[in-house]
Write a protein that holds these residues in place. Structure first.
Motif, short mmCIF file in Angstrom:
data_model
loop_
_atom_site.label_atom_id
_atom_site.label_comp_id
_atom_site.label_asym_id
_atom_site.label_seq_id
_atom_site.Cartn_x
_atom_site.Cartn_y
_atom_site.Cartn_z
N GLU A 279 -3.29 14.77 -1.08
CA GLU A 279 -3.58 14.58 0.34
C GLU A 279 -4.08 13.17 0.65
OE1 GLU A 279 -5.20 16.90 -1.53
OE2 GLU A 279 -4.07 18.71 -1.02
N ILE A 280 -4.95 12.64 -0.19
CA ILE A 280 -5.53 11.32 0.07
C ILE A 280 -4.47 10.21 -0.01
CG2 ILE A 280 -7.24 9.63 -0.69
CD1 ILE A 280 -8.43 12.08 0.72
N PRO A 281 -3.65 10.15 -1.07
CA PRO A 281 -2.63 9.10 -1.08
C PRO A 281 -1.64 9.21 0.09
CG PRO A 281 -2.79 10.11 -3.25
CD PRO A 281 -3.68 10.88 -2.35
N ILE B 69 0.83 -1.21 0.00
CA ILE B 69 0.00 0.00 0.00
C ILE B 69 0.86 1.25 0.00
CG2 ILE B 69 -1.60 1.38 1.40
CD1 ILE B 69 -2.93 -1.31 2.20
N THR B 70 1.88 1.30 0.84
CA THR B 70 2.72 2.51 0.87
C THR B 70 3.48 2.69 -0.44
OG1 THR B 70 4.47 1.30 2.05
CG2 THR B 70 2.95 2.62 3.38
N SER B 71 3.83 1.59 -1.09
CA SER B 71 4.48 1.69 -2.40
C SER B 71 3.54 2.30 -3.44
CB SER B 71 4.95 0.32 -2.88
OG SER B 71 5.90 -0.22 -2.00
N PHE B 72 2.31 1.80 -3.48
CA PHE B 72 1.33 2.33 -4.42
C PHE B 72 1.01 3.80 -4.11
CE2 PHE B 72 0.40 -1.99 -5.81
CZ PHE B 72 0.11 -1.80 -7.15
N MET B 73 0.87 4.13 -2.84
CA MET B 73 0.53 5.50 -2.48
C MET B 73 1.69 6.46 -2.73
SD MET B 73 -2.64 5.45 -1.76
CE MET B 73 -2.77 4.18 -3.01
N SER B 74 2.92 5.99 -2.54
CA SER B 74 4.09 6.82 -2.88
C SER B 74 4.11 7.10 -4.37
CB SER B 74 5.38 6.11 -2.46
OG SER B 74 5.42 5.92 -1.07
N ALA B 75 3.86 6.07 -5.17
CA ALA B 75 3.81 6.26 -6.62
C ALA B 75 2.67 7.21 -7.01
CB ALA B 75 3.64 4.91 -7.31
#
Length: 109
Positions: free
Chosen positions: A91-93, A70-76
């Protein structure tokens, strides 16, 4: 702390799960966002990856892997929003990535 972690897990899972399903089924907003960024062919695989992250996060034995995914996808997502969408909607990611980390840490303390 574990209860707070589980509440946070449910919140992250609900929000990210909703977005993942929208990517997979192709809602107008998601199709438009991915088309604007010229990443149409990655919409479904992104949704599947996010959904996998949600599932892994909610299972105690695999929650570390879910948090990392999840953190990988949100960082991307943050990088893509900054680079391709003029810096809007980051803000959401950011909140979901931090929420995934905190939910994991609080549940495992």
């Amino acid at each position: 702390l574990a209860i707070i972690g589980w509440v946070l897990t449910v919140g992250v899972a609900a929000m990210l799960g909703k977005g993942a399903v929208e990517k997979i089924i192709g809602t107008q907003e998601m199709v438009g966002n991915f088309a604007y960024m010229k990443l149409d062919k990655y919409r479904v695989i992104t949704g599947v990856g996010e959904l996998l992250g949600v599932i892994l996060l909610t299972i105690p034995m695999t929650s570390l892997y879910g948090m990392v995914l999840i953190t990988s996808f949100m960082s991307a997502a943050v990088v893509l929003h900054l680079a391709l969408m003029g810096g809007t909607k980051t803000e959401i990611p950011i909140a979901l990535g931090i929420g995934a980390i905190l939910s994991y840490l609080l549940r495992t303390m």
